[in-house]
Scaffold this motif. Sequence first.
Motif, short mmCIF file in Angstrom:
data_model
loop_
_atom_site.label_atom_id
_atom_site.label_comp_id
_atom_site.label_asym_id
_atom_site.label_seq_id
_atom_site.Cartn_x
_atom_site.Cartn_y
_atom_site.Cartn_z
N ARG A 295 0.82 -1.22 0.00
CA ARG A 295 0.00 0.00 0.00
C ARG A 295 0.85 1.27 0.00
N GLY A 296 2.13 1.14 -0.38
CA GLY A 296 3.00 2.29 -0.44
C GLY A 296 3.88 2.25 -1.67
N VAL A 297 5.14 2.66 -1.52
CA VAL A 297 6.06 2.82 -2.63
C VAL A 297 7.32 2.01 -2.38
N LEU A 298 7.74 1.24 -3.37
CA LEU A 298 9.02 0.55 -3.37
C LEU A 298 9.91 1.23 -4.39
N PHE A 299 10.97 1.88 -3.93
CA PHE A 299 11.87 2.63 -4.80
C PHE A 299 13.18 1.88 -4.94
N MET A 300 13.56 1.59 -6.17
CA MET A 300 14.81 0.88 -6.45
C MET A 300 15.71 1.82 -7.25
N ASP A 301 16.58 2.52 -6.51
CA ASP A 301 17.51 3.45 -7.14
C ASP A 301 18.65 2.66 -7.77
N GLU A 302 19.18 3.19 -8.87
CA GLU A 302 20.22 2.48 -9.63
C GLU A 302 19.74 1.07 -9.95
N ALA A 303 18.56 0.97 -10.53
CA ALA A 303 17.92 -0.33 -10.74
C ALA A 303 18.79 -1.32 -11.52
N PRO A 304 19.54 -0.93 -12.57
CA PRO A 304 20.37 -1.91 -13.27
C PRO A 304 21.47 -2.53 -12.42
N GLU A 305 21.79 -1.91 -11.27
CA GLU A 305 22.82 -2.46 -10.40
C GLU A 305 22.30 -3.63 -9.56
N VAL B 39 16.96 -10.80 -8.95
CA VAL B 39 16.18 -10.06 -7.95
C VAL B 39 15.13 -9.20 -8.65
N LEU B 40 15.53 -8.54 -9.73
CA LEU B 40 14.58 -7.72 -10.47
C LEU B 40 13.46 -8.57 -11.08
N ASP B 41 13.82 -9.71 -11.65
CA ASP B 41 12.79 -10.56 -12.25
C ASP B 41 11.86 -11.17 -11.22
N GLY C 284 20.02 -3.62 -20.41
CA GLY C 284 19.43 -4.93 -20.63
C GLY C 284 19.24 -5.73 -19.35
N ARG C 285 19.84 -5.26 -18.25
CA ARG C 285 19.61 -5.93 -16.97
C ARG C 285 18.15 -5.77 -16.52
N LEU C 286 17.49 -4.76 -17.02
CA LEU C 286 16.05 -4.62 -16.80
C LEU C 286 15.35 -5.37 -17.92
N SER C 287 14.84 -6.54 -17.60
CA SER C 287 14.29 -7.42 -18.62
C SER C 287 13.02 -6.82 -19.24
N GLY C 288 12.73 -7.27 -20.45
CA GLY C 288 11.53 -6.81 -21.13
C GLY C 288 10.25 -7.11 -20.38
N PRO C 289 10.08 -8.34 -19.85
CA PRO C 289 8.85 -8.61 -19.07
C PRO C 289 8.68 -7.71 -17.86
N LEU C 290 9.79 -7.31 -17.22
CA LEU C 290 9.66 -6.40 -16.07
C LEU C 290 9.24 -5.01 -16.54
N LEU C 291 9.91 -4.50 -17.58
CA LEU C 291 9.56 -3.17 -18.08
C LEU C 291 8.15 -3.14 -18.67
#
Length: 489
Positions: A303-313, A318-320, A379-386
């Motif tokens: 019910r809030g915000v999850l912020f992932m700074d420097e997401a490709p790092e 974990v991202l998937d 590319g570390r941010l996968s297409g299905p995630l984006l």
Amino acid sequence: MAVARTRSVALMGVTGRTVEVEADVGNGLAGIHLIGLPDTALSEARDRVRSAMVNSNYPWPDARIIVSLFPASLPKRGSQFDLAIAVAILGAAGVVPAERVVEPFFLGELGLDGRIRPVRGVLPSVLGAAKHGDVTVVVPSANSAEAVLVPDVKVVPVAHLRQLVEWLRKGDDPPEPEIEECAEPPKSSTAPDVDLADVVGQPVARRALEVCAAGGHNLWMLGPPGTGKTMLAERLPTLLPDLELDHALEVTAIHSVAGVLPPNAPMMSRPPFINPHHTATSAAIIGGGSTIVRPGAVSLAHRGVLFMDEAPEFPRHVLDALRQPLEAGRVTVSRSAGSVTFPARFMLVLAANPCPCAQTEDQGEMCRCTPTVRRRYLGRLSGPLLDRIDMKVPVARSSRRELLADRQFVETSKTVAERVLVARERAAKRLAGTQWRSNAEIPSSVLHADYRPPAEAMRPLTSCLDSGSLTARGLDRVVRVACAVAWQT
């Protein structure tokens, strides 16, 4: 032979399960035996209970003591059963009337001197006990402000084992919990002393933040460092309305189980803001644990915000792992002892630099990264995630002239939050009679059946779908964002 029976609560995730505690004091070799699938912390309860009783000047039975935790097939973990075990033994030994301890629920960890220490997860435990109707729950005094949040439950706060025994013996009225802080629970601050007016030179990003707050959408900001991506993300919770009562209880229960509930805020009335470091493991983000399963960042951001700074790092796995919680609004953690489900309906905000060196050519700086390096980095941010991100916003550096010109157009968080509240009220009115509160929660099947825009408005989107430039999930995201924009006007 004497048998006494009382009750406690075992936590399975954020759900409380009633546990019946039986104590049998009878003939046989002196000793205490604990049965019913206890873990190591619970197995050590026999020593804590014995020392607490002796140091509180109550006799320890010189007999064979068997303590059973029912249901036997349910794993029991933690030290919150100490108080119930001690009361059951005292009842079986005749120190307190056995009939007085049958109905109440007892929660708390015992110190060796008899003090009753606070435990995690009191709120979900009391919610589990409240399912039995009008009940009495004995809790540590330090947890009383949290326990009284549950309506229609008589809360008995105790600080020492002697205080509890005297109340059970005499049958007097129980001590009243201190509810001064609970009458108007203080609002938990997600990001103190921040305001949207602090961000200058990013009018498009500020507008995107408002749309995301109005519809509960996910956001990805791409741009070089120093452009205000982190400042924007930190100010997103200030645009969100206060949590409704049922949502506030959900959020408070999760933070109580995790042991991170602010001591001065028994009720979390503001949306949480969670900002994990990019070195966080999958268990820290999703949840896990070898013995006791704890909620992860996705559940703490419920019910809030999850912020992932420097997401490709962040590690790619974990991202998937975020893909399933983003769709389902919950996460299931499976371990050898069983599976635990935590709620995880959050707004995801990603921030990323365009390349590892983070240099931009528009300001006269020369990027040292090759096109291959740039593609590999993003590319570390996968297409299905984006594909699960509703809005993607480029954030560029602003010149001094742009910064000065934009100062007259900035608005405070309070001003924007009022418009967000109006948009949310319109959405709630349109979704009245359903279980959803915002258009981001509407299932795809219902979205296209009951809330689908006219065919003329859908024509450009269906053309993109036919050409392959837009996926079916992407089509849903565009429609949801369009609804959020429409409800703001």
